[in-house]
Design a protein around this motif. Structure first.
Motif, PDB file in Angstrom:
ATOM      1  N   LYS A  37       0.840  -1.203   0.000  1.00  0.00           N
ATOM      2  CA  LYS A  37       0.000   0.000   0.000  1.00  0.00           C
ATOM      3  C   LYS A  37       0.867   1.241   0.000  1.00  0.00           C
ATOM      4  CE  LYS A  37      -1.099   1.639   3.723  1.00  0.00           C
ATOM      5  NZ  LYS A  37      -0.403   2.885   3.961  1.00  0.00           N
ATOM      6  N   GLY A  72      -5.690   6.610   6.850  1.00  0.00           N
ATOM      7  CA  GLY A  72      -6.933   5.873   7.084  1.00  0.00           C
ATOM      8  C   GLY A  72      -6.758   4.376   6.829  1.00  0.00           C
ATOM      9  N   LEU A  73      -6.082   4.057   5.734  1.00  0.00           N
ATOM     10  CA  LEU A  73      -5.818   2.645   5.441  1.00  0.00           C
ATOM     11  C   LEU A  73      -4.879   2.028   6.478  1.00  0.00           C
ATOM     12  CD1 LEU A  73      -5.528   2.716   1.549  1.00  0.00           C
ATOM     13  CD2 LEU A  73      -7.317   1.637   2.916  1.00  0.00           C
ATOM     14  N   ASN A  74      -3.880   2.800   6.900  1.00  0.00           N
ATOM     15  CA  ASN A  74      -2.966   2.302   7.941  1.00  0.00           C
ATOM     16  C   ASN A  74      -3.731   1.965   9.215  1.00  0.00           C
ATOM     17  OD1 ASN A  74      -0.633   2.414   6.454  1.00  0.00           O
ATOM     18  ND2 ASN A  74       0.025   4.384   7.258  1.00  0.00           N
ATOM     19  N   TYR A  75      -4.617   2.879   9.630  1.00  0.00           N
ATOM     20  CA  TYR A  75      -5.366   2.665  10.864  1.00  0.00           C
ATOM     21  C   TYR A  75      -6.423   1.573  10.719  1.00  0.00           C
ATOM     22  CZ  TYR A  75      -2.981   6.646  12.796  1.00  0.00           C
ATOM     23  OH  TYR A  75      -2.017   7.496  13.251  1.00  0.00           O
ATOM     24  N   ALA A  76      -6.848   1.285   9.489  1.00  0.00           N
ATOM     25  CA  ALA A  76      -7.793   0.189   9.266  1.00  0.00           C
ATOM     26  C   ALA A  76      -7.085  -1.164   9.360  1.00  0.00           C
ATOM     27  CB  ALA A  76      -8.463   0.335   7.898  1.00  0.00           C
ATOM     28  N   LEU A  77      -5.852  -1.247   8.854  1.00  0.00           N
ATOM     29  CA  LEU A  77      -5.120  -2.521   8.846  1.00  0.00           C
ATOM     30  C   LEU A  77      -4.344  -2.768  10.144  1.00  0.00           C
ATOM     31  CD1 LEU A  77      -3.709  -2.466   5.201  1.00  0.00           C
ATOM     32  CD2 LEU A  77      -5.600  -3.836   6.073  1.00  0.00           C
ATOM     33  N   PRO A  79      -4.994  -2.628  13.459  1.00  0.00           N
ATOM     34  CA  PRO A  79      -5.514  -3.505  14.528  1.00  0.00           C
ATOM     35  C   PRO A  79      -5.357  -4.994  14.208  1.00  0.00           C
ATOM     36  CG  PRO A  79      -7.088  -1.772  14.057  1.00  0.00           C
ATOM     37  CD  PRO A  79      -6.010  -1.659  13.026  1.00  0.00           C
TER      38      PRO A  79
END
Length: 180
Positions: A37, A72-77, A79
């Motif tokens: 990503k 946003g993608l970093n914080y979605a993946l 966890p």
């Protein structure tokens, strides 16, 4: 947090080697997804992300629209990556306990079933032992009845009367008499 706790519990309950391998594979996949990503975002032009509203508070404090999407993608993946790493750590701790305190045997359903079967065998052995004791007691009672009958017969009593007094049937009497 809920994902991490529930995934750690599932990993703890599962076969340790399989759970550890699954968590390592998932952690590696998540890490690679984040890396890919980031590599893709590095080559994407900023103009693709200009459709965002300039009144957005994050843009006002200095973030670029591209940076907002990337974060946003970093914080979605993140966890999922964290939960897999923690679950792998739980598996390592469980593996240490298995090696140190459980003779290298994982706690699995097969082991629990084996313990249940072992208890059933033990229970069965106890049952056989109780049956043997009961048989020995019955044989001792019959021997005592045989002595009573022999004494009554020696005193001139009829066999049928002696059997009634000793509470023994003629068939059992004949079997034990023949066995002597």
């Amino acid at each position: 947090m809920t994902i991490t706790i529930s995934w750690s519990i599932v990993s703890y309950i599962a076969n340790n080697k399989i759970a550890k391998l699954a968590n390592i594979i998932l952690s590696t996949a998540m890490g690679l997804m984040i890396y890919v990503k980031d590599a893709i975002f590095d080559v994407l032009p900023d103009s693709l992300f200009q459709k965002y509203d300039s009144s957005n508070i994050l843009i006002k404090v200095g973030y670029t629209p591209k940076g907002i999407v990337q974060a946003g993608l970093n914080y979605a993946l993140l966890p999922f990556l964290i939960s897999n790493i923690i679950a792998t750590l739980v598996c390592e701790i469980k593996g240490y306990w298995i090696d140190k305190y459980n003779d290298g045997k994982d706690i699995t359903m097969e082991m629990i079933k084996g313990d249940i079967n072992e208890k059933e065998v033990h229970s069965s052995n106890e049952s056989v032992e109780k049956s043997r004791e009961k048989l020995e007691q019955t044989q001792a009672n019959i021997k005592m009845q045989m002595k009573i009958i022999d004494n009554l017969l020696a005193k001139g009593c009829k066999l049928s009367e002696a059997l009634k007094l000793a509470e023994l049937d003629e068939e059992a009497y004949n079997k034990f008499k023949a066995a002597k």
